[in-house]
Design a protein around this motif. Structure first.
Motif, short mmCIF file in Angstrom:
data_model
loop_
_atom_site.label_atom_id
_atom_site.label_comp_id
_atom_site.label_asym_id
_atom_site.label_seq_id
_atom_site.Cartn_x
_atom_site.Cartn_y
_atom_site.Cartn_z
N GLU A 1 0.82 -1.22 0.00
CA GLU A 1 0.00 0.00 0.00
C GLU A 1 0.85 1.27 0.00
O GLU A 1 0.45 2.28 -0.58
N LEU A 2 1.99 1.21 0.59
CA LEU A 2 2.84 2.39 0.70
C LEU A 2 3.55 2.72 -0.61
O LEU A 2 4.03 3.84 -0.78
N GLU A 3 3.61 1.79 -1.52
CA GLU A 3 4.34 1.97 -2.77
C GLU A 3 3.41 1.81 -3.96
O GLU A 3 2.99 0.71 -4.28
N THR A 4 3.07 2.91 -4.61
CA THR A 4 2.11 2.89 -5.71
C THR A 4 2.51 1.93 -6.82
O THR A 4 1.68 1.19 -7.34
N ASN A 5 3.77 1.92 -7.18
CA ASN A 5 4.22 1.02 -8.24
C ASN A 5 4.02 -0.44 -7.85
O ASN A 5 3.71 -1.28 -8.69
N SER A 6 4.20 -0.75 -6.58
CA SER A 6 4.00 -2.12 -6.12
C SER A 6 2.55 -2.54 -6.24
O SER A 6 2.25 -3.67 -6.61
N ILE A 7 1.64 -1.62 -5.92
CA ILE A 7 0.21 -1.93 -6.03
C ILE A 7 -0.13 -2.28 -7.47
O ILE A 7 -0.82 -3.25 -7.75
N LYS A 8 0.38 -1.48 -8.40
CA LYS A 8 0.12 -1.72 -9.82
C LYS A 8 0.72 -3.06 -10.26
O LYS A 8 0.10 -3.80 -11.02
N LYS A 9 1.90 -3.39 -9.77
CA LYS A 9 2.54 -4.65 -10.14
C LYS A 9 1.73 -5.84 -9.61
O LYS A 9 1.55 -6.82 -10.31
#
Length: 84
Positions: free
Chosen positions: A40-48
């Motif tokens: 949740e803290l990392e937008t790119n991670s959510i998208k991945k």
């Protein structure tokens, strides 16, 4: 050779973890919650993660979309009706 032994040892160390998650739904829920908090803290991670689910787990993706739609539908009804 030493690198292969290390990688094999790491795989073996995770087997009990995976088995515990498979056997206990509460542990699986907790692990997923921790993962989501981390992502949740990392937008790119959510998208991945979303892309990974969409590409590799179509049934889960479809279920998430349906749940999302049903929540949106409930949000459009008056609160006195409880979204029914």
């Amino acid at each position: 050779m030493k690198k292969e032994d290390s990688q094999q040892q790491n795989q073996l160390d995770f087997e009990p973890f995976y088995e515990a998650l498979e056997e206990d739904p509460k542990l699986l829920d907790e692990a997923i919650e921790i993962l989501l908090d981390m992502v949740e803290l990392e937008t790119n991670s959510i998208k991945k993660v979303a892309l990974y689910i969409k590409e590799d787990s179509r049934n889960l993706y479809k279920e998430i979309v349906e749940l999302s739609k049903s929540k949106q539908d409930k949000g459009n009804t008056p609160s006195c009706c409880g979204g029914l």
